[in-house]
Design an enzyme around this catalytic site. Structure first.
Site: not given
Length: 590
Positions: A30, A35, A38, A52, A146
């Site tokens: 995705l 981080m 996904v 994720k 964020d």
């Protein structure tokens, strides 16, 4: 999302992507970010999820892992209509991961980039939904940190705010040299850009920025190098030229002073006032082109879920196998599969879900205990070809061993009795001598000859030792036995003497007392006061507030709160003065 191609088709897995994570077969990619990456997967019931995985350089940092675990556990409490709920997770394995409900819609960033700014009715519904999401997120004690267009997904029934609170896990890691950037400069609040304390009002500033982007196609502080954008955010007024008049209230979200920004509830009311008709989320709240994209993604996800699957290869068991007493009838029975073992308890979704026909995952390494010699590889579950039952060993004569055991126990009891008798004689002699000496002392020093037993048994008053200006960062702890006490990385050690985390001072011994203004901060007060608590919030303290803290080792400390880090300091810490009486009471630990 970046993982969806024109026509709504998903991007396939790339070389190096895992075929599965835990019990979830990965169906497509995705997207990826600061981080991690996904992927699209499915629950056993066929419901799509977004899984994720965390970047290796982040997962190798112990402080990140601790914060990630805490933030994921907090995120589980968020259950709102405009958020993607946490479905499953593993924060302890070699590859930490987090699974949330999949949202079949583009991000706000990609939708505006491809189709241009949203019409005013869509922006009002977007703002109201995001404000409701923030209300639920803040209610769970989480600050998003964020919030940006790529973290807002557009579903057919309204927006979804994702990745709330996860950025906090990376805020305090020592990964400044890895290229990981947490927080997007163009959508940071002034206090976040200045490295000051982040509170819920910071998310409201980001909300105003996201709204300006949705309505104008660009943020309120322009583009360019990060340092230039951050400077404008801190020192200059926002550029809202071209913003429709109905959305003028967005300027209130962009106030420099956090106290001047509206609350999520106020934003919802402002959206309702600006809308000529009642706000109602429906399948037609977005432009037709974006609605068509959502329809295509729903169809593509359903097609992947309906694709035939290949049964995974059997996984190695994690416990010794007990073979049956009799061989099975078939010569070579099929070997059942076993799902990978989770490090943490997971939701019922933690099973091998249906998914597309992808190559089976690589065999998992054999589990080995953290102590003792390595275990020998275990065979797969079930009897193997060529297997034959082994004859049982002849039964052992246990009566002889029972007699030996009784004799040994009796001998130990007899030896213990002798030792106790001898010890009693020694204690009697010592007690007599001590009594005589004590009696003489009382006669000489106390004409009445009286003395209470409690006074004789009490712990004497030790000399106090004072330490001033001890700065304890969040997530760190101090031990009263250290001289001087220095903050140590907590890493989840809540059994320490004094721990600072998330706006609270905590006692590992569950014995912390906030003194009132009328009480004298002394050893006598700390010994007598029993209004014990496990933690005290900084919101209950002002400069000069005093707390008594007892350690399990018998130390007592008078802690004087002197305040927190200034706004110009990028760190989060409390400044404390300590007066410590070591060995002031009997220890309570083992």
């Amino acid at each position: 999302m970046a993982g969806v191609e024109p026509g709504g088709q998903f991007r396939p897995l790339e070389a190096g992507d895992p075929a599965s994570v835990a019990a979830y077969r990965l169906a497509a990619r995705l997207g990826s970010g600061g981080m991690g990456t996904v992927y699209l997967s499915y629950t056993p019931g066929g419901h799509p999820i977004a899984l994720k995985t965390i970047r290796p350089e982040l997962s190798e940092d112990p402080q990140f892992r601790r914060r990630f675990r805490q933030e994921v556990e907090a995120a589980q409490r968020v259950q709102g209509l405009y958020t993607a709920p946490v479905i499953d997770y593993d924060t302890e394995g070699d590859l930490p991961w987090l699974a949330t409900a999949y949202v079949a819609g583009p991000s706000l960033a990609s939708a505006v980039g491809e189709h241009g700014p949203l019409p005013v009715p869509s922006v009002l519904l977007l703002l109201a939904g995001m404000a409701e999401a923030l209300s639920v997120i803040h209610g769970a004690g989480i600050v998003h940190r964020d919030l940006k267009p790529s973290n807002v997904l557009l579903a057919g029934d309204g927006p979804r705010v994702i990745d709330f609170g996860i950025a906090r896990a990376a805020d305090a890691t020592a990964l400044t040299g890895t290229g990981v950037s947490i927080g997007t400069p163009a959508f940071m609040s002034p206090e976040q850009a200045a490295g000051a304390e982040i509170k819920p009002a910071s998310d409201l500033f980001a909300l105003g920025q996201v709204a300006a982007f949705a309505a104008r196609g660009q943020g309120a502080y322009g583009d360019g190098p990060s340092h230039a954008v951050l400077y404008r955010i801190v020192h200059e007024e926002p550029d809202l030229s071209g913003l429709p008049g109905q959305l003028g209230f967005i300027a209130r979200c962009l106030a420099k002073n956090p106290a001047d920004r509206p609350s999520p509830a106020e934003i919802i009311s402002l959206c309702q006032e600006a809308s000529p008709t009642p706000l109602r989320q429906s399948g037609s709240w977005l432009p037709a082109a974006i609605t068509e994209q959502i329809t295509q993604r729903v169809s593509a996800s359903a097609a992947l879920a309906a694709a035939p699957t290949v049964a995974p290869q059997p996984s190695a068991p994690t416990a010794p196998v007990t073979r049956p007493d009799t061989p099975p009838a078939p010569a070579t029975p099929p070997t059942p599969t076993a799902p990978p073992v989770h490090v943490v308890p997971t939701a019922p979704a933690a099973h091998v879900p249906p998914g597309p026909a992808y190559p089976p995952p690589a065999a998992q390494p054999q589990f080995r205990p953290a102590f003792g010699p390595p275990t020998a590889p275990q065979p797969p579950f079930g009897p193997q070809p060529g297997w034959r039952p082994q004859p049982l060993p002849p039964p052992k004569k246990r009566s002889r061993w029972i007699g030996y055991t009784i004799a040994v126990v009796a001998g130990l009891v007899w030896i213990g009795g002798c030792a106790s008798f001898i010890r009693g004689l020694d204690d009697s002699s010592d007690s007599s001598a001590s009594s005589g000496s004590s009696g003489s002392s009382r006669t000489a020093g106390d004409p009445s000859g009286g003395s209470s037993a409690s006074a004789a048994d009490s712990v004497p008053d030790p000399e106090p030792v004072r330490y001033e200006g001890v700065n304890v960062p969040t997530g760190y702890y101090i031990q009263f036995q250290d001289s001087p006490p220095r903050p140590l990385d907590g890493d989840g050690r809540y059994y320490s003497d004094l721990f600072y985390y998330d706006g609270e001072l905590r006692s590992g011994n569950d014995k912390i007392v906030l003194l009132n203004n009328a009480q004298e901060g002394s050893l006598k007060t700390c010994r007598e006061e029993t209004r014990y608590a496990e933690r005290v919030s900084l919101t209950q303290l002002s400069k000069g507030s005093e707390l008594c803290v007892h350690s399990s080792s018998g130390h007592i400390a008078l802690v004087t709160y002197q305040g927190t880090a200034p706004e110009s300091d990028p760190s989060d810490y409390v400044s404390l003065d300590l007066t410590i009486w070591r060995n002031a009471e009997e220890p309570t630990d083992s």
